[in-house]
Design a protein around this motif. Structure first.
Motif, PDB file in Angstrom:
ATOM      1  N   ALA A   1       0.333  -5.560   1.549  1.00 27.18           N
ATOM      2  CA  ALA A   1       0.956  -5.190   3.056  1.00 27.18           C
ATOM      3  C   ALA A   1       1.217  -3.754   3.270  1.00 27.18           C
ATOM      4  N   ALA A   2       1.639  -3.521   4.359  1.00 29.22           N
ATOM      5  CA  ALA A   2       2.007  -1.968   4.513  1.00 29.22           C
ATOM      6  C   ALA A   2       3.282  -1.918   4.532  1.00 29.22           C
ATOM      7  N   PRO A   3       3.980  -0.866   4.013  1.00 25.47           N
ATOM      8  CA  PRO A   3       5.251  -0.616   3.886  1.00 25.47           C
ATOM      9  C   PRO A   3       6.130  -1.085   4.815  1.00 25.47           C
ATOM     10  N   GLY A   4       5.691  -0.598   6.087  1.00 27.63           N
ATOM     11  CA  GLY A   4       6.517  -1.126   7.178  1.00 27.63           C
ATOM     12  C   GLY A   4       6.941  -2.579   7.285  1.00 27.63           C
ATOM     13  N   GLU A   5       5.964  -3.251   6.434  1.00 26.34           N
ATOM     14  CA  GLU A   5       6.338  -4.807   6.695  1.00 26.34           C
ATOM     15  C   GLU A   5       7.513  -5.233   5.726  1.00 26.34           C
TER      16      GLU A   5
ATOM     17  N   GLU B   1       0.882  -1.149  -0.048  1.00 21.06           N
ATOM     18  CA  GLU B   1      -0.071  -0.205  -0.078  1.00 21.06           C
ATOM     19  C   GLU B   1       0.805   1.231   0.016  1.00 21.06           C
ATOM     20  N   THR B   2       1.408   1.724  -1.172  1.00 21.27           N
ATOM     21  CA  THR B   2       2.085   3.014  -1.382  1.00 21.27           C
ATOM     22  C   THR B   2       1.399   3.833  -2.475  1.00 21.27           C
ATOM     23  N   PRO B   3       1.814   4.988  -2.392  1.00 18.60           N
ATOM     24  CA  PRO B   3       1.347   5.845  -3.412  1.00 18.60           C
ATOM     25  C   PRO B   3       1.546   5.711  -4.763  1.00 18.60           C
ATOM     26  N   LEU B   4       2.593   4.680  -5.077  1.00 21.12           N
ATOM     27  CA  LEU B   4       2.868   4.382  -6.786  1.00 21.12           C
ATOM     28  C   LEU B   4       1.882   3.194  -6.804  1.00 21.12           C
ATOM     29  N   VAL B   5       1.807   2.423  -5.892  1.00 17.48           N
ATOM     30  CA  VAL B   5       0.684   1.257  -6.238  1.00 17.48           C
ATOM     31  C   VAL B   5      -0.531   1.666  -6.349  1.00 17.48           C
TER      32      VAL B   5
END
Length: 251
Positions: free
Chosen positions: A211-215, A185-189
């Motif tokens: 996934a969350a970026p922190g993963e 889940e990022t701005p690019l995705v």
């Protein structure tokens, strides 16, 4: 001495999460990005880190700017012990509709830009006999995902670049590895994935989620830290909820 890590593309998404993780690990971080507004937000969010974080703006696709920025970082903030290459762009376009201009642009940022940063940091780390480079690839560089002819090709290139640089730099004390994220889940995705493609990703990822970026932070810290991964080099670690391994996922 406290390790210092450069994160290219470090002001948002995966790069920012890794920068936060590096600081939480007690290390120093250089957050580099091309988007001024993202740097401003990162500066505000990391204000408590004070003298353990440094910010710099440069475009990885501009070789002269990248070379100059790394020279300035080492002069003004300290010698680099590691690099994370997270700067990148992507587009979801069928192959027959992808222009050569778009193909070149994505390769220039994702592959050539990562190479220039890795090369320049690698020269300095090799001279000191230590260091780690972590390149952010993608599962689209490992599997043929529709709509990713340019993006997937750039990320596949990152995997091979990682292997070659790992072989060449191993005797100089520098390790080079890659991470291949699945759907994150990022701005690019969010820009690349339509509602339909999101549903298809979730169906094909065995963990059935994004996934969350922190993963990705644990994987990055593992590959950066010689205390954890001193004999690991030339590898691509898929952090993908089982996507690359997936075969028949049931009824």
């Amino acid at each position: 001495m406290t390790p210092t890590i450069l994160v290219a593309g470090g002001a948002s998404g995966i790069g920012f999460a890794i920068a936060q993780g590096i600081l939480a690990h007690g290390w120093r971080v250089v957050v580099a990005d091309v988007v001024e507004a993202s740097i401003a937000r990162a500066r505000e969010e990391l204000a408590d880190a004070k003298d353990r974080v440094h910010f710099v703006r440069f475009d990885v696709a501009d070789e002269a700017a990248a070379v100059g920025a790394i020279e300035a970082i080492e002069r003004d903030f300290g010698a680099l012990d590691g690099v994370v290459n997270s700067a990148g762009i992507g587009r979801d376009v069928p192959a027959l509709e992808t222009s050569a201009e778009l193909f070149r642009k994505i390769l220039d940022i994702n592959l050539v830009g990562s190479f220039v940063v890795a090369r320049e940091a690698g020269k300095r780390m090799a001279a000191r006999g230590r260091g780690a480079i972590v390149n952010i690839s993608s599962v689209s560089g490992l599997r043929g995902n529709a709509g990713r002819v340019a993006y997937g090709s750039s990320k596949a290139g990152v995997v091979m670049m990682t292997q070659i640089m790992a072989v060449e730099l191993a005797s100089k004390g520098v390790r080079v590895n890659a991470i291949a994220p699945g759907p994150i889940e990022t701005p690019l995705v969010k820009e690349m994935h339509s509602a339909g493609s999101r549903a298809e990703w979730i169906e094909r990822v065995p963990q059935r989620r994004y996934a969350a970026p922190g993963e990705l932070v644990g994987a990055a810290l593992f590959l950066l830290d010689p205390a954890q991964s001193s004999f690991v080099t030339g590898q691509t670690l898929a952090v993908d909820g089982g996507f690359v391994a997936g075969g028949m996922l049931g009824q």
